[in-house]
Design an enzyme around this catalytic site. Structure first.
Site, PDB file in Angstrom:
ATOM      1  N   TYR A  48       0.831  -1.204   0.000  1.00  0.00           N
ATOM      2  CA  TYR A  48       0.000   0.000   0.000  1.00  0.00           C
ATOM      3  C   TYR A  48       0.867   1.256   0.000  1.00  0.00           C
ATOM      4  O   TYR A  48       0.653   2.178  -0.789  1.00  0.00           O
ATOM      5  CB  TYR A  48      -0.910  -0.027   1.235  1.00  0.00           C
ATOM      6  CG  TYR A  48      -1.896   1.120   1.308  1.00  0.00           C
ATOM      7  CD1 TYR A  48      -3.056   1.113   0.542  1.00  0.00           C
ATOM      8  CD2 TYR A  48      -1.676   2.205   2.154  1.00  0.00           C
ATOM      9  CE1 TYR A  48      -3.958   2.164   0.613  1.00  0.00           C
ATOM     10  CE2 TYR A  48      -2.579   3.248   2.235  1.00  0.00           C
ATOM     11  CZ  TYR A  48      -3.725   3.226   1.466  1.00  0.00           C
ATOM     12  OH  TYR A  48      -4.619   4.255   1.529  1.00  0.00           O
ATOM     13  N   LYS A  67       1.141   4.267  -2.927  1.00  0.00           N
ATOM     14  CA  LYS A  67       0.743   5.662  -2.708  1.00  0.00           C
ATOM     15  C   LYS A  67       1.918   6.619  -2.867  1.00  0.00           C
ATOM     16  O   LYS A  67       1.745   7.741  -3.342  1.00  0.00           O
ATOM     17  CB  LYS A  67       0.097   5.815  -1.326  1.00  0.00           C
ATOM     18  CG  LYS A  67      -1.209   5.025  -1.172  1.00  0.00           C
ATOM     19  CD  LYS A  67      -2.279   5.481  -2.156  1.00  0.00           C
ATOM     20  CE  LYS A  67      -3.624   4.806  -1.875  1.00  0.00           C
ATOM     21  NZ  LYS A  67      -4.703   5.290  -2.746  1.00  0.00           N
TER      22      LYS A  67
HETATM   23  N1  LIG Z   1      -9.935   5.346   4.675  1.00  0.00           N
HETATM   24  C1  LIG Z   1      -8.715   5.753   4.953  1.00  0.00           C
HETATM   25  O1  LIG Z   1      -8.281   5.737   6.112  1.00  0.00           O
HETATM   26  C2  LIG Z   1      -7.823   6.250   3.865  1.00  0.00           C
HETATM   27  C3  LIG Z   1      -6.679   6.945   4.248  1.00  0.00           C
HETATM   28  C4  LIG Z   1      -5.824   7.402   3.255  1.00  0.00           C
HETATM   29  C5  LIG Z   1      -6.116   7.164   1.931  1.00  0.00           C
HETATM   30  N2  LIG Z   1      -7.233   6.485   1.594  1.00  0.00           N
HETATM   31  C6  LIG Z   1      -7.477   6.262   0.163  1.00  0.00           C
HETATM   32  O2  LIG Z   1      -8.700   6.828  -0.192  1.00  0.00           O
HETATM   33  C7  LIG Z   1      -9.275   6.100  -1.273  1.00  0.00           C
HETATM   34  C8  LIG Z   1     -10.691   5.739  -0.905  1.00  0.00           C
HETATM   35  O3  LIG Z   1     -10.653   4.934   0.261  1.00  0.00           O
HETATM   36  P1  LIG Z   1     -11.919   4.668   1.172  1.00  0.00           P
HETATM   37  O4  LIG Z   1     -11.474   4.695   2.556  1.00  0.00           O
HETATM   38  O5  LIG Z   1     -13.046   5.507   0.719  1.00  0.00           O
HETATM   39  O6  LIG Z   1     -12.132   3.131   0.792  1.00  0.00           O
HETATM   40  P2  LIG Z   1     -13.453   2.315   0.449  1.00  0.00           P
HETATM   41  O7  LIG Z   1     -13.052   0.908   0.452  1.00  0.00           O
HETATM   42  O8  LIG Z   1     -14.546   2.768   1.325  1.00  0.00           O
HETATM   43  O9  LIG Z   1     -13.762   2.800  -1.036  1.00  0.00           O
HETATM   44  C9  LIG Z   1     -12.918   2.479  -2.101  1.00  0.00           C
HETATM   45  C10 LIG Z   1     -13.784   2.226  -3.315  1.00  0.00           C
HETATM   46  O10 LIG Z   1     -12.910   1.857  -4.394  1.00  0.00           O
HETATM   47  C11 LIG Z   1     -13.539   0.797  -5.073  1.00  0.00           C
HETATM   48  N3  LIG Z   1     -12.551   0.009  -5.804  1.00  0.00           N
HETATM   49  C12 LIG Z   1     -11.681  -0.903  -5.306  1.00  0.00           C
HETATM   50  N4  LIG Z   1     -10.990  -1.460  -6.304  1.00  0.00           N
HETATM   51  C13 LIG Z   1     -11.431  -0.891  -7.444  1.00  0.00           C
HETATM   52  C14 LIG Z   1     -11.110  -1.074  -8.813  1.00  0.00           C
HETATM   53  N5  LIG Z   1     -10.203  -1.975  -9.211  1.00  0.00           N
HETATM   54  N6  LIG Z   1     -11.748  -0.312  -9.741  1.00  0.00           N
HETATM   55  C15 LIG Z   1     -12.693   0.579  -9.352  1.00  0.00           C
HETATM   56  N7  LIG Z   1     -13.054   0.770  -8.080  1.00  0.00           N
HETATM   57  C16 LIG Z   1     -12.427   0.036  -7.141  1.00  0.00           C
HETATM   58  C17 LIG Z   1     -14.227  -0.009  -4.006  1.00  0.00           C
HETATM   59  O11 LIG Z   1     -15.219  -0.863  -4.534  1.00  0.00           O
HETATM   60  C18 LIG Z   1     -14.782   1.082  -3.111  1.00  0.00           C
HETATM   61  O12 LIG Z   1     -16.059   1.480  -3.512  1.00  0.00           O
HETATM   62  C19 LIG Z   1      -8.386   4.892  -1.499  1.00  0.00           C
HETATM   63  O13 LIG Z   1      -7.538   5.123  -2.585  1.00  0.00           O
HETATM   64  C20 LIG Z   1      -7.596   4.809  -0.209  1.00  0.00           C
HETATM   65  O14 LIG Z   1      -6.344   4.223  -0.411  1.00  0.00           O
HETATM   66  C21 LIG Z   1      -8.103   6.026   2.536  1.00  0.00           C
END
Ligand SMILES: NC(=O)c1ccc[n+]([C@@H]2O[C@H](COP(=O)([O-])OP(=O)(O)OC[C@H]3O[C@@H](n4cnc5c(N)ncnc54)[C@H](O)[C@@H]3O)[C@@H](O)[C@H]2O)c1
Length: 250
Positions: free
Chosen positions: A157, A161
């Site tokens: 991960y 990123k």
């Molecule tokens: N939640 C956190 O703590 C956090 C922190 C930092 C960064 N992020 C980043 O933010 C972004 C969103 O995360 P989130 O927390 O909303 O996660 P989440 O799992 O709630 O949402 C992610 C979405 O991406 C979709 N997805 C996964 N693989 C996919 C693919 N191959 N093609 C299209 N869609 C796909 C999933 O179905 C889901 O709807 C991610 O990139 C994550 O790495 C999240």
């Protein structure tokens, strides 16, 4: 009048969490939002909620790791809607957590990179010809604090990123004179479905490093996305905006 009136915005990974919050916020500010996700039902749910609240939205099933599918998707949107003003890429997976490097497999790395990094590249690559022709575009990729600081136990991960942040810096410079800005957002740990499978130990570690001492909300990240994906973000490109409750003050 909303800041997105008349604009067409794609939110990849819009079926849940940060992407869903961004889709709803941008629609409430006037955008027609294409909610795309690999999970069709979730994209449809977010899209109907937007339409139910008086906004404009459609849902599409797209896997961002599939280069050809992404290109066909964005071209079809530009054709159907006549424009493509912004892309918000929130699609991502977390991969292994609390796992020492010795236990990480090639398959783990390939899977996380194919979605988190290559997905960002395919979306950008397919959007650029459309945005260059319009001499306008905004692209926002959701990266992570993990890519800036390197959270332990989740190497695939972290490297996806940090590579995404490097990619954003480079490609933003390539198109800096074309009316297109490309930025990243680095959230610390946010209350979303993604963290449902993150180990308790990793979550505790991440919260302990946030000066505000709490998880962030998806809506708080959506506000930053709303700025970075709007026409107001006109002199900032290649940047990584922070939403980390004070963890990263750079
Ligand atoms: N939640 C956190 O703590 C956090 C922190 C930092 C960064 N992020 C980043 O933010 C972004 C969103 O995360 P989130 O927390 O909303 O996660 P989440 O799992 O709630 O949402 C992610 C979405 O991406 C979709 N997805 C996964 N693989 C996919 C693919 N191959 N093609 C299209 N869609 C796909 C999933 O179905 C889901 O709807 C991610 O990139 C994550 O790495 C999240």
């Amino acid at each position: 009048m909303g800041i997105y009136d008349g604009q067409v915005v794609v939110v990849a990974g819009g079926g849940a969490g940060i992407g869903a919050a961004a889709a709803e916020l941008l629609a409430s500010r006037g955008a027609s939002v294409i909610v795309s996700d690999v999970v069709k039902g979730n994209a449809e749910q977010v899209s109907s909620a937007i339409n139910g609240a008086g906004g404009k939205s459609v849902a599409r099933e797209v896997n961002v790791a599939d280069q050809q599918a992404v290109a066909e998707f964005l071209n079809s949107i530009a054709k159907e809607f006549g424009r493509l003003d912004a892309i918000v890429n929130s699609a991502g997976i977390v991969g292994p957590t609390n796992t020492p490097l010795e236990k990480i497999t090639a398959a783990d790395i390939e899977k996380v990179l194919s979605i988190n990094l290559l997905g960002a590249i395919w979306l950008t690559q397919a959007a650029l010809p459309i945005m260059k022709a319009a001499k306008y575009g905004r692209i926002v990729h959701v990266a992570s604090i993990a890519g800036k600081e390197g959270n332990p136990g989740m190497t695939p991960y972290v490297l996806s990123k940090s590579a995404m942040i490097g990619f954003v810096k480079a490609v933003a410079k390539e198109v800096a004179t074309e009316g297109i800005t490309i930025n990243a957002i680095a959230p610390a740990v946010i209350k979303t479905p993604m963290n449902a499978s993150t180990s308790e130990e990793t979550l505790k570690y991440m919260i302990s490093r946030i000066p505000m001492g709490r998880l962030g909300e998806a809506e708080e990240v959506a506000e930053m996305i709303s700025f970075a994906a709007s026409s107001a973000c006109s002199f900032t490109t290649g940047f990584c905006f922070d939403t980390s409750g004070g963890r990263a003050t750079y």
